[in-house]
Enzyme design. Structure first.
Site, PDB file in Angstrom:
ATOM      1  N   CYS A  68       0.835  -1.216   0.000  1.00  0.00           N
ATOM      2  CA  CYS A  68       0.000   0.000   0.000  1.00  0.00           C
ATOM      3  C   CYS A  68       0.866   1.261   0.000  1.00  0.00           C
ATOM      4  CB  CYS A  68      -0.918  -0.028   1.216  1.00  0.00           C
ATOM      5  SG  CYS A  68      -1.776   1.521   1.549  1.00  0.00           S
ATOM      6  N   CYS A  71      -0.036   3.613   2.856  1.00  0.00           N
ATOM      7  CA  CYS A  71       0.456   3.107   4.144  1.00  0.00           C
ATOM      8  C   CYS A  71       1.945   3.396   4.285  1.00  0.00           C
ATOM      9  CB  CYS A  71       0.217   1.602   4.246  1.00  0.00           C
ATOM     10  SG  CYS A  71      -1.509   1.094   4.078  1.00  0.00           S
TER      11      CYS A  71
END
Length: 188
Positions: A68, A71
């Site tokens: 991600c 993230c």
């Protein structure tokens, strides 16, 4: 030996030493940078969910994945926030690629990551944010969580990475009386 040969030899030794020193500095620089804010390292240091739900401290649960981009972008700032609030808040990290967390993924309706769920001292979900959040927003929410106040930035949505749980609902199985009209199929 001539004077020019000695000068060339000295110059080559200096260049070799400089290259070794530069290579060592770059190597250790990359090691420090990647391990201090990596998602894997933070996940290893996070509080286990079972502990967080029973130790009487408020909790920030982060649903994430190593792939991600959002993230990863938040990882350095979250590492600082986790350090600042470590004594008073549980930080739980649940990797959405681990099927162990499927019940939590479904319970909190995770459909974009990072997905943050704020739990009070009794483990009850009281707010959530989805996507990249500035550290000021995260800290304001944590301060409110600690003071048992309404979170000022609850249900905020920032940039996310798409995520789909590997669970879908198929047609009811009419031959199984326990299905109650629904059947869950794992895998897409």
């Amino acid at each position: 030996m001539s004077e020019s040969t000695s000068i060339n030899r000295l110059r080559n030794i200096i260049i070799a030493l400089a290259a070794i020193a530069l290579s060592t500095a770059i190597f250790f620089g990359f090691q420090t940078q990647t391990t201090s804010v990596s998602l894997a390292a933070q996940a290893e240091q996070s509080t286990p969910l079972e502990v967080a739900l029973t130790n009487g401290k408020p909790t920030l649960t982060e649903f994430y994945a190593n792939w991600c981009g959002s993230c990863q972008a938040m990882a350095p700032e979250l590492a600082k926030i986790k350090e600042k609030y470590a004594e008073s808040v549980n930080f739980v990290m649940l990797n959405v690629d681990n099927s162990k967390w499927l019940p939590e993924i479904l319970r909190y309706r995770v459909d974009g990551i990072p997905h943050f769920v704020f739990l009070n001292t009794t483990g009850e979900a009281i707010a959530e944010t989805i996507g990249e959040q500035p550290s000021s927003v995260m800290e304001a929410n944590l301060d409110a969580l600690l003071a048992n106040l309404t979170l000022p930035y609850a249900y905020a949505t920032g940039q996310t990475s798409d995520f789909k749980a590997s669970v879908s609902v198929s047609q009811p199985n009419s031959t199984d009386p326990r299905s109650h009209g629904a059947q869950v199929k794992v895998g897409s």
